[in-house]
Design an enzyme around this catalytic site. Sequence first.
Site, PDB file in Angstrom:
ATOM      1  N   SER A 103       0.694   3.597  10.654  1.00  0.00           N
ATOM      2  CA  SER A 103       1.403   4.720  10.038  1.00  0.00           C
ATOM      3  C   SER A 103       1.843   5.692  11.122  1.00  0.00           C
ATOM      4  O   SER A 103       1.059   6.035  12.004  1.00  0.00           O
ATOM      5  CB  SER A 103       0.499   5.451   9.044  1.00  0.00           C
ATOM      6  OG  SER A 103       1.094   6.673   8.658  1.00  0.00           O
TER       7      SER A 103
ATOM      8  N   GLY B 104      11.719  -3.264   3.074  1.00  0.00           N
ATOM      9  CA  GLY B 104      13.108  -3.348   2.635  1.00  0.00           C
ATOM     10  C   GLY B 104      13.426  -4.421   1.626  1.00  0.00           C
ATOM     11  O   GLY B 104      14.603  -4.688   1.361  1.00  0.00           O
TER      12      GLY B 104
ATOM     13  N   THR C 118      -3.359   3.808   1.354  1.00  0.00           N
ATOM     14  CA  THR C 118      -4.412   3.872   2.343  1.00  0.00           C
ATOM     15  C   THR C 118      -5.450   4.916   1.941  1.00  0.00           C
ATOM     16  O   THR C 118      -5.117   6.030   1.547  1.00  0.00           O
ATOM     17  CB  THR C 118      -3.818   4.222   3.724  1.00  0.00           C
ATOM     18  OG1 THR C 118      -2.900   3.194   4.115  1.00  0.00           O
ATOM     19  CG2 THR C 118      -4.888   4.358   4.779  1.00  0.00           C
TER      20      THR C 118
ATOM     21  N   ALA D 118       0.836  -1.204   0.000  1.00  0.00           N
ATOM     22  CA  ALA D 118       0.000   0.000   0.000  1.00  0.00           C
ATOM     23  C   ALA D 118       0.870   1.253   0.000  1.00  0.00           C
ATOM     24  O   ALA D 118       2.014   1.234   0.445  1.00  0.00           O
ATOM     25  CB  ALA D 118      -0.912  -0.003   1.219  1.00  0.00           C
ATOM     26  N   GLY D 119       0.298   2.336  -0.496  1.00  0.00           N
ATOM     27  CA  GLY D 119       0.971   3.628  -0.462  1.00  0.00           C
ATOM     28  C   GLY D 119       1.406   4.135  -1.815  1.00  0.00           C
ATOM     29  O   GLY D 119       1.556   5.343  -2.004  1.00  0.00           O
TER      30      GLY D 119
ATOM     31  N   ASN E 184       4.965  -1.851   8.646  1.00  0.00           N
ATOM     32  CA  ASN E 184       4.919  -0.491   8.121  1.00  0.00           C
ATOM     33  C   ASN E 184       6.317   0.133   8.209  1.00  0.00           C
ATOM     34  O   ASN E 184       7.304  -0.563   8.468  1.00  0.00           O
ATOM     35  CB  ASN E 184       3.883   0.325   8.906  1.00  0.00           C
ATOM     36  CG  ASN E 184       3.173   1.361   8.054  1.00  0.00           C
ATOM     37  OD1 ASN E 184       3.802   2.086   7.289  1.00  0.00           O
ATOM     38  ND2 ASN E 184       1.859   1.442   8.196  1.00  0.00           N
TER      39      ASN E 184
END
Length: 336
Positions: free
Chosen positions: A175, A297, A86, A62-63, A246
Amino acid sequence: MYYPFVRKALFQLDPERAHEFTFQQLRRITGTPFEALVRQKVPAKPVNCMGLTFKNPLGLAAGLDKDGECIDALGAMGFGSIEIGTVTPRPQPGNDKPRLFRLVDAEGLINRMGFNNLGVDNLVENVKKAHYDGVLGINIGKNKDTPVEQGKDDYLICMEKIYAYAGYIAINISSPNTPGLRTLQYGEALDDLLTAIKNKQNDLQAMHHKYVPIAVKIAPDLSEDELIQVADSLVRHNIDGVIATNTTLDRSLVQGMKNCDQTGGLSGRPLQLKSTEIIRRLSLELNGRLPIIGVGGIDSVIAAREKIAAGASLVQIYSGFIFKGPPLIKEIVTHI
């Protein structure tokens, strides 16, 4: 491959401007024959997870596509799943710019975007137009101006609107860029939220005659005790999966680098070890009772394998995708 040249050009731009430019191009081709320009053939490596069949174990985190604008173009690149969002009930602009920073030497990003999105109704309209045949996750959060005490109402509003269109629903309570959001990961606040979400899931299942699994996305900065409590809550409330992790507030691996002191969540290569360790500890605690989606990562086949060895059933990429481009998708899916 052409991506190193594309990246060199994009990295001349401000990070958010580069993102906007890229998505402008993807929006132009999504749903058109020009999707062939980004299409990659990747091997089928099906994985069953949360009651769903994923074409392969690699997803987009997501993002990146917050509003679900480029689902088909991203799907053409070979992702087995795409998590959009989101998204929040109402549109919101997010935090002030600049709010996205590259740590080029570390291949990391720091963001304090603040859930900038055009609202859940807009996202649903975009999803309706998409033809992606993989698993579509929809990641939901609360509006910045909704008090934390009433935060669960925002999640329930989003659930109601997206349920019919989601392969799974991701609950973002981790977040660092929405004030107070991470407090929903702890104790009674978490239990209260999960109870409400599970009840809503049951109601929506009866209404739509289909079961849409729920996954909760957690932070990498949890202490051992906090992680144990989170795992216990997820199991007790019969949550279907957990997304770990996250972005992190920890800067220990990027000290002295340009932009390292910017406020926000750090992602990319500096997060790899930390998120993998959370997955390992979480896997021991859960003991197979619910699946883990590993993210944080991943920028190589080795990094993806490390997540799976630590206990993840599926993996996702974001920052690695920014730094390595579409070839990373094919590389991971082929060799994982």
